[in-house]
Design a protein around this motif. Structure first.
Motif, PDB file in Angstrom:
ATOM      1  N   LYS A   1      -7.205  -4.529   1.959  1.00  0.00           N
ATOM      2  CA  LYS A   1      -5.871  -5.060   2.226  1.00  0.00           C
ATOM      3  C   LYS A   1      -5.447  -4.802   3.673  1.00  0.00           C
ATOM      4  O   LYS A   1      -4.873  -5.678   4.334  1.00  0.00           O
ATOM      5  CB  LYS A   1      -4.857  -4.432   1.269  1.00  0.00           C
TER       6      LYS A   1
ATOM      7  N   SER B   1       2.371   2.656  -3.228  1.00  0.00           N
ATOM      8  CA  SER B   1       1.498   3.443  -4.101  1.00  0.00           C
ATOM      9  C   SER B   1       1.280   4.866  -3.581  1.00  0.00           C
ATOM     10  O   SER B   1       0.545   5.636  -4.179  1.00  0.00           O
ATOM     11  CB  SER B   1       0.145   2.743  -4.256  1.00  0.00           C
ATOM     12  N   THR B   2       1.910   5.196  -2.445  1.00  0.00           N
ATOM     13  CA  THR B   2       1.782   6.544  -1.885  1.00  0.00           C
ATOM     14  C   THR B   2       3.059   7.324  -2.113  1.00  0.00           C
ATOM     15  O   THR B   2       4.078   6.786  -2.564  1.00  0.00           O
ATOM     16  CB  THR B   2       1.509   6.478  -0.371  1.00  0.00           C
TER      17      THR B   2
ATOM     18  N   ILE C   1       0.836  -1.203   0.000  1.00  0.00           N
ATOM     19  CA  ILE C   1       0.000   0.000   0.000  1.00  0.00           C
ATOM     20  C   ILE C   1       0.870   1.252   0.000  1.00  0.00           C
ATOM     21  O   ILE C   1       0.605   2.218  -0.722  1.00  0.00           O
ATOM     22  CB  ILE C   1      -0.944  -0.014   1.222  1.00  0.00           C
TER      23      ILE C   1
ATOM     24  N   LEU D   1      -8.141   6.476   1.551  1.00  0.00           N
ATOM     25  CA  LEU D   1      -7.802   5.173   0.974  1.00  0.00           C
ATOM     26  C   LEU D   1      -8.979   4.658   0.163  1.00  0.00           C
ATOM     27  O   LEU D   1     -10.145   4.870   0.524  1.00  0.00           O
ATOM     28  CB  LEU D   1      -7.472   4.172   2.086  1.00  0.00           C
TER      29      LEU D   1
ATOM     30  N   GLU E   1     -10.079  -0.994  -2.161  1.00  0.00           N
ATOM     31  CA  GLU E   1      -9.115  -2.086  -2.264  1.00  0.00           C
ATOM     32  C   GLU E   1      -8.039  -1.970  -1.187  1.00  0.00           C
ATOM     33  O   GLU E   1      -7.640  -2.966  -0.574  1.00  0.00           O
ATOM     34  CB  GLU E   1      -8.474  -2.079  -3.656  1.00  0.00           C
ATOM     35  N   GLN E   2      -7.560  -0.735  -0.944  1.00  0.00           N
ATOM     36  CA  GLN E   2      -6.550  -0.517   0.088  1.00  0.00           C
ATOM     37  C   GLN E   2      -7.112  -0.816   1.475  1.00  0.00           C
ATOM     38  O   GLN E   2      -6.426  -1.403   2.322  1.00  0.00           O
ATOM     39  CB  GLN E   2      -6.044   0.926   0.019  1.00  0.00           C
ATOM     40  N   LYS E   3      -8.360  -0.433   1.704  1.00  0.00           N
ATOM     41  CA  LYS E   3      -8.989  -0.716   2.995  1.00  0.00           C
ATOM     42  C   LYS E   3      -9.115  -2.229   3.222  1.00  0.00           C
ATOM     43  O   LYS E   3      -8.891  -2.728   4.327  1.00  0.00           O
ATOM     44  CB  LYS E   3     -10.368  -0.060   3.061  1.00  0.00           C
TER      45      LYS E   3
ATOM     46  N   ILE F   1       0.920   5.516   6.423  1.00  0.00           N
ATOM     47  CA  ILE F   1      -0.440   5.227   5.978  1.00  0.00           C
ATOM     48  C   ILE F   1      -1.431   6.227   6.568  1.00  0.00           C
ATOM     49  O   ILE F   1      -2.377   6.657   5.902  1.00  0.00           O
ATOM     50  CB  ILE F   1      -0.829   3.779   6.331  1.00  0.00           C
TER      51      ILE F   1
END
Length: 476
Positions: free
Chosen positions: A385, A329-330, A326, A378, A381-383, A372
């Motif tokens: 994960k 991607s940030t 995650i 978010l 999908e990120q949540k 994070i």
């Protein structure tokens, strides 16, 4: 008022009677403590006895008997509940301008190898305090250093409770020696030690024995060191006796490990040790304990407990990997990757090699959570994960809990009450306790962060089922 000190010769002579009984006193402590525990007798019973580091009345709740890991964690995380804590008090002891960086400072300090003979490390003095409360706070800070715990120790070191104050003073002595680069003064540890010695205090006298034994932090005086050892050993009995209708506490999980280690070193390294023959039995027993603990550690990875813990470590690593994906991607992705590699490099070069019960990367968890939390909104999908990552952390925590309880069970089931074999698991037990504290703290913080990000909680039934299945897989 401190009792009048006997002449040194009287102290040394009293060793002829007192010191050979130290092992028996330790055994009595251990048996008394274990006799009050109810250990799970079948896999999948996700419960845990009172643990080293667990406060007995955190939040006003009793903690005897069986306790699920989540309940124990609530008590552990809330060990300073009810205290009015002012973090600015830290500046009176340590030069840490940014309290957000305190954890990094102390985690780096705790990763050092052996510092010297007198003071090998702050971890060397775990479970050497008089009170359960300060032992719990000290264990927690070493496992997961945070400003509130350190500030609480400082405030207690200046409180009116004589016994807790002495313990807190000694906890600060050890932290100053572990991290001298941030101590307000090179001699601050000595000032605090002298303050603790103004009253009878086991830990303070034991540490003075080490100062006298090695001559690294003060003048060497073997006779005085032996006198200090005997004086400290006698305190346990003294504390158990009524004083004006009040009994002083002596932590039943203080097994006198530091005491025995110091006496053993003097016996084998000081040819002119007074009354040496009388100390031979305890010194030889100390060697036997070291050998038994080393043997236990070598065999542990192939046992059920070792295999379970390896599985817990795998779940933790998978959880970390999800967080890493995650973060990539940030905006903080590249920075985090560099920090991960740096931490891995430090850990790979750390003395002592890889242990079965090693800590669970508090540095990585802290950095992950910070990045994070700052990542903004978010997506679904990120949540999903992150919820999966937390599920893996929960499974890992319950496995660690079960592993801990089974180590206790090994101690309880020791045939014939052989003291040497009974204490063989103690280093592994301490390390497992350290991991469990870290797991509790990490999970509590991630749950807070997840609530702030509106991330759904994991399915607890799924977690329980996974742990039961894992328990059934592993055998010695």
């Amino acid at each position: 008022m401190m009792s009048k000190r006997l002449p040194l010769n009287a102290y040394v002579l009293s060793a002829l009677i007192s010191f050979p009984l130290i092992a028996s006193a330790q055994l009595d402590n251990l048996l008394k403590d274990l006799s009050n525990l109810k250990v799970p007798t079948k896999p999948g019973a996700n419960a845990v006895p009172n643990m080293p580091g667990a406060p007995q009345n955190a939040g006003g709740a009793k903690s005897g008997g069986l306790m699920p890991s989540d309940q124990w964690c609530k008590q552990q995380v809330g060990s300073i509940a009810g205290m009015k804590i002012d973090p600015t008090v830290i500046a009176t002891e340590f030069k840490i301008a940014d309290l957000e960086g305190l954890q990094d400072v102390f985690l780096k300090a705790f990763s050092k190898g052996k510092i010297n003979k007198t003071f090998p490390s702050a971890r060397f003095f775990q479970a050497s305090f008089e009170t359960k409360k300060i032992r719990a706070m000290y264990d927690t800070f070493l496992a997961f250093p945070e400003p509130d715990i350190l500030a609480a120790l400082i405030e207690i070191s200046r409180s009116s409770d004589e016994q807790e104050r002495g313990d807190a003073l000694m906890a600060l002595v050890f932290l100053h020696l572990q991290a001298p680069e941030v101590s307000i003064s090179p001699t601050r540890w000595k000032e605090l030690h002298q303050a603790a010695l103004k009253k009878e205090h086991y830990t303070a006298i034991e540490f003075r024995a080490r100062v006298n034994a090695y001559g690294e932090l003060g003048p060497k005086n073997i006779a005085q060191s032996l006198g200090d050892l005997v004086s400290a050993a006698n305190l346990k009995t003294t504390y158990a006796q009524s004083r004006g209708g009040m009994k002083k506490e002596f932590d039943t999980q203080n097994y006198g490990v530091i005491h025995t280690a110091t006496a053993k070193d003097i016996f084998f390294n000081e040819p002119n040790m007074p009354y040496k023959q009388q100390w031979e039995g305890p010194a030889q027993m100390a060697l036997q304990i070291e050998a038994a603990q080393k043997s236990f550690a070598e065999k542990l990875p192939s046992t059920r407990v070792g295999k379970m813990y390896a599985e817990a470590a795998r779940y933790n690593e998978e959880s970390i990997a999800i967080g890493n994906d995650i973060i990539k991607s940030t905006q903080g992705g590249n920075q985090f990757e560099g920090q991960v590699q740096s931490i891995k490099s430090v850990r790979a070069s750390a003395p002592g090699g890889r242990m079965v019960f090693e800590d669970i990367n508090p540095e990585l968890w802290a950095m992950q959570q910070k990045i994070i939390s700052q990542a903004g909104t978010l997506n679904d999908e990120q949540k999903k994960k992150l919820s999966n990552a937390h599920e893996k952390r929960m499974i890992s925590q319950k496995i660690i809990t079960q592993s801990y309880s089974e180590l206790l069970q090994l101690m309880l089931s020791n045939p014939g009450g052989d003291f040497v074999q009974m204490v063989a698991p103690l280093p592994a037990l301490t390390a497992a306790n350290n991991s469990l504290i870290q797991s509790c703290m990490i999970n509590a913080k991630w749950e807070q962060a997840m609530r702030a990000k509106d991330i759904p909680k994991p399915d607890t039934k799924k977690v329980e089922t996974a742990v039961v299945d894992l328990n059934s897989q592993f055998k010695d």
